[in-house]
Design a protein around this motif. Structure first.
Motif, PDB file in Angstrom:
ATOM      1  N   LEU A  51       0.750  -1.162   0.181  1.00  0.00           N
ATOM      2  CA  LEU A  51      -0.060  -0.127  -0.073  1.00  0.00           C
ATOM      3  C   LEU A  51       1.024   1.360   0.095  1.00  0.00           C
ATOM      4  O   LEU A  51       0.501   2.290  -0.586  1.00  0.00           O
ATOM      5  CB  LEU A  51      -0.860  -0.182   1.161  1.00  0.00           C
ATOM      6  CG  LEU A  51      -2.077  -0.879   0.851  1.00  0.00           C
ATOM      7  CD1 LEU A  51      -2.872  -1.077   2.470  1.00  0.00           C
ATOM      8  CD2 LEU A  51      -2.858  -0.530  -0.371  1.00  0.00           C
ATOM      9  N   THR A 104      -9.782   4.683  -6.232  1.00  0.00           N
ATOM     10  CA  THR A 104      -8.980   4.497  -4.992  1.00  0.00           C
ATOM     11  C   THR A 104      -9.839   4.254  -4.076  1.00  0.00           C
ATOM     12  O   THR A 104     -11.056   4.815  -3.889  1.00  0.00           O
ATOM     13  CB  THR A 104      -7.921   5.657  -4.985  1.00  0.00           C
ATOM     14  OG1 THR A 104      -8.650   6.959  -4.638  1.00  0.00           O
ATOM     15  CG2 THR A 104      -7.065   5.796  -5.956  1.00  0.00           C
ATOM     16  N   LEU A 136      -7.838   2.455   3.095  1.00  0.00           N
ATOM     17  CA  LEU A 136      -6.950   1.407   3.595  1.00  0.00           C
ATOM     18  C   LEU A 136      -7.737   0.120   3.957  1.00  0.00           C
ATOM     19  O   LEU A 136      -7.407  -0.926   3.514  1.00  0.00           O
ATOM     20  CB  LEU A 136      -6.153   1.927   4.790  1.00  0.00           C
ATOM     21  CG  LEU A 136      -5.161   1.007   5.307  1.00  0.00           C
ATOM     22  CD1 LEU A 136      -4.073   0.459   4.340  1.00  0.00           C
ATOM     23  CD2 LEU A 136      -4.652   1.403   6.587  1.00  0.00           C
ATOM     24  N   TYR A 191      -8.712  -2.245   0.759  1.00  0.00           N
ATOM     25  CA  TYR A 191      -7.794  -3.038   0.346  1.00  0.00           C
ATOM     26  C   TYR A 191      -7.417  -4.143   1.080  1.00  0.00           C
ATOM     27  O   TYR A 191      -7.166  -5.421   0.602  1.00  0.00           O
ATOM     28  CB  TYR A 191      -6.355  -2.136   0.009  1.00  0.00           C
ATOM     29  CG  TYR A 191      -6.560  -0.994  -0.950  1.00  0.00           C
ATOM     30  CD1 TYR A 191      -6.490  -1.132  -2.281  1.00  0.00           C
ATOM     31  CD2 TYR A 191      -6.776   0.391  -0.514  1.00  0.00           C
ATOM     32  CE1 TYR A 191      -6.499  -0.290  -3.248  1.00  0.00           C
ATOM     33  CE2 TYR A 191      -6.824   1.429  -1.739  1.00  0.00           C
ATOM     34  CZ  TYR A 191      -6.804   0.834  -2.946  1.00  0.00           C
ATOM     35  OH  TYR A 191      -6.829   1.906  -3.806  1.00  0.00           O
TER      36      TYR A 191
END
Length: 190
Positions: free
Chosen positions: A12, A26, A29, A32
């Protein structure tokens, strides 16, 4: 030359070259890391010689919730490409194709019927890329990409729901020839 491998959480810190592309979605956090935890074989990266990530693909396997099993929009067990992106300096080098092929192999290993993805109708380069890999338009999702409240000039845009049948779909039941003429609302997409 790129090294292809599974995503690791410390990647990341190395994906900014890819995420600077205005067409790349996008996420925060936790999003992902959720993919990493749930579908590790469906999250692959291409690492450049300098150690930075120059491309990645993030996908999952799923089906529609059972309550929709009798709906015409029900999706059986399938794989989904959430993100495929390649850093600008690494484009046209085959990285996107290799990453997609890796996800397709994982989809077959998970016995998926097909792989699907959503792409902006105006993103002609991506549409051409996917068509060369055997994907076709299954349907148009009206206003899938909405405008932003913070930008009054932003408009919504339709998406193509593109699919490629996997090994399990020998009869090609989950693709269609006339997908550009079949329109659905975003509420019909799970």
């Amino acid at each position: 030359m790129a090294n292809f491998r599974r995503f690791q959480p410390n990647d990341l810190n190395k994906i900014s070259k890819c995420n600077l592309d205005p067409l790349t979605e996008t996420y925060d956090l936790s999003f992902y890391l959720q993919y990493y935890a749930k579908w590790p074989t469906m999250f692959q990266v291409a690492e450049g010689q300098d150690g930075n990530i120059i491309g990645y693909i993030m996908g999952k396997v799923e089906s529609s919730p059972d309550v929709y099993q009798f709906s015409e929009h029900y999706l059986p067990w399938h794989a989904h490409i959430t993100v495929l992106t390649v850093a600008p300096e690494a484009r046209r080098s085959g990285i996107g194709k290799i990453l997609t092929e890796q996800l397709e192999a994982a989809a077959d290993a998970h016995d998926a019927w097909f792989i699907d993805l959503f792409v902006r109708k105006s993103n002609h380069k991506a549409i051409t890329f996917y068509k060369k890999l055997g994907y076709s338009v299954f349907r148009v999702v009206k206003d899938y990409y909405g405008g932003h409240a913070s930008d009054p000039t932003a408009t919504s845009e339709d998406a193509y729901d593109m699919r490629k049948p996997m090994r399990r779909d020998k009869e090609k039941k989950h693709v269609r020839e006339d997908g550009e003429t079949f329109e659905v609302d975003p509420a019909d997409v799970w």
